[in-house]
Design a protein around this motif. Structure first.
Motif: not given
Length: 116
Positions: A46-50
């Motif tokens: 989720l952090n990478a996508v965000k």
């Protein structure tokens, strides 16, 4: 002699109860470990996508989409084709769609990672 048997039965019963509790705690630890690891993988995903400005209605929706990438690859689809599908079914440009496919693979199906 009856007293010895009573004490012995109590001791055996106490040992059995202790053993059952120990096994239950070990099972709980085994069950909790994959969940903790899954949470770390999901958080990193989720952090990478965000970080690339890729937004979903909810974190769960992003995780489901990441797993769907893996499902498509498991069916034999090629990464560029999956990225094209992501582009066509979202508002992502080609770069972000490709990034999403790559991050999904890294997080959820590293078996599809190939260095080229």
């Amino acid at each position: 002699m009856a007293t010895c048997r009573v004490r012995s039965r109590r001791r055996v019963r106490s040992l059995l109860i202790g053993l059952v509790l120990a096994v239950a705690l070990l099972r709980l630890a085994v069950v909790a470990t994959p969940t903790a690891q899954a949470d770390r993988v999901d958080d990193a995903f989720l952090n990478a996508v965000k970080s690339k400005g890729i937004n979903f209605p909810s974190p769960q929706a992003a995780i489901v989409a990441g797993h769907q990438v893996c499902n498509e690859l498991d069916l034999g689809r090629q990464k560029p084709d999956v990225a094209t599908d992501v582009t066509n079914s979202s508002n992502l440009d080609g770069y972000r769609a490709g990034y999403f496919v790559g991050v999904s693979i890294a997080a959820y199906c590293p078996r599809h990672h190939t260095s080229t």
